[in-house]
Scaffold this motif. Structure first.
Motif, PDB file in Angstrom:
ATOM      1  N   THR A 136       3.576  -2.345 -10.388  1.00  0.00           N
ATOM      2  CA  THR A 136       2.735  -1.233 -10.736  1.00  0.00           C
ATOM      3  C   THR A 136       3.310   0.039  -9.963  1.00  0.00           C
ATOM      4  O   THR A 136       3.427   0.962 -10.856  1.00  0.00           O
ATOM      5  N   GLY A 137       3.675   0.061  -8.930  1.00  0.00           N
ATOM      6  CA  GLY A 137       4.220   1.075  -8.216  1.00  0.00           C
ATOM      7  C   GLY A 137       5.517   1.602  -8.778  1.00  0.00           C
ATOM      8  O   GLY A 137       5.548   2.949  -9.064  1.00  0.00           O
ATOM      9  N   ASN A 162       8.131  -6.236  12.302  1.00  0.00           N
ATOM     10  CA  ASN A 162       8.235  -6.636  10.874  1.00  0.00           C
ATOM     11  C   ASN A 162       8.730  -5.227  10.027  1.00  0.00           C
ATOM     12  O   ASN A 162       8.012  -4.164  10.066  1.00  0.00           O
ATOM     13  N   LEU A 163       9.735  -5.401   9.231  1.00  0.00           N
ATOM     14  CA  LEU A 163      10.288  -4.192   8.914  1.00  0.00           C
ATOM     15  C   LEU A 163       9.406  -3.650   7.560  1.00  0.00           C
ATOM     16  O   LEU A 163       9.262  -2.496   7.239  1.00  0.00           O
ATOM     17  N   ASP A 164       8.811  -4.536   7.035  1.00  0.00           N
ATOM     18  CA  ASP A 164       7.781  -4.409   5.967  1.00  0.00           C
ATOM     19  C   ASP A 164       6.688  -3.278   6.328  1.00  0.00           C
ATOM     20  O   ASP A 164       6.307  -2.759   5.622  1.00  0.00           O
ATOM     21  N   MET A 165       6.237  -3.263   7.629  1.00  0.00           N
ATOM     22  CA  MET A 165       5.348  -2.504   8.143  1.00  0.00           C
ATOM     23  C   MET A 165       5.579  -1.287   8.287  1.00  0.00           C
ATOM     24  O   MET A 165       4.843  -0.117   8.231  1.00  0.00           O
ATOM     25  N   ILE A 166       6.856  -0.622   8.017  1.00  0.00           N
ATOM     26  CA  ILE A 166       7.471   0.612   8.087  1.00  0.00           C
ATOM     27  C   ILE A 166       7.229   1.514   6.993  1.00  0.00           C
ATOM     28  O   ILE A 166       6.683   2.608   6.902  1.00  0.00           O
ATOM     29  N   LYS A 167       7.069   0.642   5.974  1.00  0.00           N
ATOM     30  CA  LYS A 167       6.810   1.340   4.563  1.00  0.00           C
ATOM     31  C   LYS A 167       5.900   2.501   4.467  1.00  0.00           C
ATOM     32  O   LYS A 167       5.637   3.488   3.718  1.00  0.00           O
ATOM     33  N   SER A 168       4.631   1.983   4.873  1.00  0.00           N
ATOM     34  CA  SER A 168       3.325   2.680   4.632  1.00  0.00           C
ATOM     35  C   SER A 168       3.325   4.035   5.853  1.00  0.00           C
ATOM     36  O   SER A 168       2.491   5.130   5.454  1.00  0.00           O
ATOM     37  N   ASN A 170       0.954  -1.298   0.062  1.00  0.00           N
ATOM     38  CA  ASN A 170       0.193   0.108  -0.030  1.00  0.00           C
ATOM     39  C   ASN A 170       0.916   1.183   0.162  1.00  0.00           C
ATOM     40  O   ASN A 170       0.733   2.254  -0.769  1.00  0.00           O
ATOM     41  N   GLY A 171       1.842   1.181   0.896  1.00  0.00           N
ATOM     42  CA  GLY A 171       2.804   2.329   0.890  1.00  0.00           C
ATOM     43  C   GLY A 171       3.429   2.590  -0.450  1.00  0.00           C
ATOM     44  O   GLY A 171       3.870   3.664  -0.798  1.00  0.00           O
ATOM     45  N   LEU A 172       3.918   1.573  -0.837  1.00  0.00           N
ATOM     46  CA  LEU A 172       4.570   1.607  -2.218  1.00  0.00           C
ATOM     47  C   LEU A 172       3.942   2.087  -3.372  1.00  0.00           C
ATOM     48  O   LEU A 172       4.261   3.164  -3.950  1.00  0.00           O
ATOM     49  N   VAL A 173       2.712   1.636  -3.377  1.00  0.00           N
ATOM     50  CA  VAL A 173       1.827   2.275  -4.577  1.00  0.00           C
ATOM     51  C   VAL A 173       1.302   3.896  -4.122  1.00  0.00           C
ATOM     52  O   VAL A 173       1.212   4.774  -5.060  1.00  0.00           O
ATOM     53  N   TYR A 185      14.808  -0.875   1.778  1.00  0.00           N
ATOM     54  CA  TYR A 185      13.833   0.116   1.066  1.00  0.00           C
ATOM     55  C   TYR A 185      12.652   0.318   2.100  1.00  0.00           C
ATOM     56  O   TYR A 185      12.131   1.290   2.175  1.00  0.00           O
ATOM     57  N   MET A 186      12.134  -1.011   2.845  1.00  0.00           N
ATOM     58  CA  MET A 186      10.789  -0.781   3.825  1.00  0.00           C
ATOM     59  C   MET A 186      11.202   0.092   4.766  1.00  0.00           C
ATOM     60  O   MET A 186      10.259   0.953   5.207  1.00  0.00           O
ATOM     61  N   ALA A 187      12.275   0.299   5.458  1.00  0.00           N
ATOM     62  CA  ALA A 187      12.424   1.043   6.646  1.00  0.00           C
ATOM     63  C   ALA A 187      13.360   2.292   6.408  1.00  0.00           C
ATOM     64  O   ALA A 187      12.978   3.225   7.267  1.00  0.00           O
TER      65      ALA A 187
END
Length: 411
Positions: free
Chosen positions: A399-400, A120-126, A74-77, A180-182
């Motif tokens: 797509t992002g 979870n580092l993935d959760m930082i992106k948004s 979600n954060g990426l797009v 990239y995530m964090a």
């Protein structure tokens, strides 16, 4: 008798005409009657962003999920959507961005579906969405949510030399994805929201350290490419017992890393010594990645194994490399000739991986749906594993970056 013959011929003629009409392809006039949801006179960035909004009207449902969630895709797009909004000033894009945060941040600033204890580092992106929205809205709940994400960075478990574990459930492991995530969020939050100069400096140093450690542990000196994951404990079945590395160079993992470098430099001060190091890592990265580019301009799912059966030219990694090279040249981090590499890649995407529906909706094809290491069911990082994961159109991880690459190249 003659009359019957003419009747038969007449009926036969009608029958042939009916079949011909049924089989006829719609002509240009018919096509003109189909409403264009996505106008074809727009730039590719807007065409893809509008197509994403058409496919997924609520950003909380991105990535083929059946209920809203806070996650990195979600954060990426939406990071891409922010850039499109800034170029066009079209309220539709801002509304799409705001609706995501509005839905998933409650009145007290709690992030719905997020658990700090997962580390979870993935959760930082948004969090990038909140960094954008809070100065515009001044809604305290967005600030509180950002503070929660920053507190995760402060409590994130680390390897013995200071590298962030990718997740609590993946102990002692650093993945390329995590940078990239964090790291862009962490550097930007420090610069804009932390008042204590010594704390800010410590975060900058910590951000740079993550890149130093990935280079130290994951770089293959023969090819210049980086392995997807590194396990300090060397206990994972996917980990090399001598180096701790996973066995292959996955296109999207390298793509995440390239985007992490060009994005984190936006927030690292000019005078910080880490800048020069990250720029040198980016140049080495660009040289290695260019060597394995396919003649079509695209890159393979497993980067250095193009001749192996089952490998395929993959969209998300290609879009990420295109973005990283184009931005790297624009910002002066990379030599000018990498712009040619980016343009070749972009042309390869348009010629080979883009399809357009009659209503104007744009599809990005041949995107790897997901790939990771370990977990349950267990992902062993083998060649067979990477090439047999699901391939689907319009995965947001493709797509992002495509939207961001389109903006960088002004296509």
């Amino acid at each position: 008798m003659m009359k019957m013959k003419y009747v038969t011929l007449f009926m036969l003629a009608i029958s042939v005409c009916t079949i011909a009409c049924k089989n006829a392809k719609p002509n240009q006039k018919d096509n003109a009657l189909i409403e264009k949801i996505v106008p074809e006179n727009l730039k590719w960035s807007e065409r893809m962003m509008l197509s994403e909004i058409e496919r997924v009207p609520k950003a909380s449902m991105l990535d083929f999920v059946d209920k809203p969630r806070w996650s990195y895709t979600n954060g990426l797009v939406l990071s891409a959507c922010i850039k499109v909004y800034e170029q066009t000033n079209n309220q539709k894009y801002y509304d799409y961005i705001y609706a995501y945060a509005n839905e998933l941040i409650d009145s007290k600033g709690n992030i719905l579906t997020y658990k700090l204890s997962n580390q979870n580092l993935d959760m930082i992106k948004s969090g990038d969405v909140l960094l954008y929205l809070y100065p515009k809205t001044k809604e305290e709940r967005f600030l509180k949510a950002m503070e929660t994400l920053n507190s995760q960075m402060e409590s994130q478990p680390k390897t013995s030399d200071g590298g962030y574990w990718h997740k609590q459930i993946y102990p002692y492991q650093m993945w390329l994805d995590g940078l990239y995530m964090a790291e862009p969020f962490h550097a930007r939050y420090a610069r804009e929201y932390i008042k204590d100069a010594s704390k800010v400096q410590k975060i900058y140093d910590d951000v740079v350290l993550q890149f130093d450690l990935i280079q130290k542990h994951s770089l293959d000196k023969n090819t210049g490419l980086l392995y997807h994951g590194w396990d300090e404990s060397k206990e994972q079945k996917w980990a090399n017992k001598e180096t701790g590395n996973s066995p292959h160079f996955w296109s999207r993992a390298m793509g995440w890393y390239g985007m992490a470098m060009v994005d984190v430099l936006d927030f690292l001060p000019e005078e910080h010594p880490g800048r020069a190091k990250i720029i040198s890592y980016l140049n080495s990265f660009a040289e290695a990645v260019t060597k394995v580019q396919h003649e079509s301009g695209l890159w393979y799912q497993v980067l250095d194994q193009g001749n192996r059966e089952g490998n395929y030219l993959e969209a998300s990694g290609t879009a990420m490399f295109t973005y990283a090279f184009a931005k790297g040249v624009r910002k002066g981090y990379l030599p000018e000739h990498y712009l040619q590499v980016a343009n070749k890649a972009y042309t390869g995407i348009i010629d080979n991986l883009i399809s357009i529906e009659q209503n104007g909706v744009v599809n990005l094809n041949q995107v790897c749906g997901v790939a990771g290491l370990g977990g349950n069911p267990y992902r062993d990082g083998s060649f067979e594993y990477y090439v047999n994961e699901i391939i689907r159109p319009n995965d947001p991880k493709g797509t992002g970056p495509f939207i961001m690459a389109s903006l960088e190249l002004n296509k």
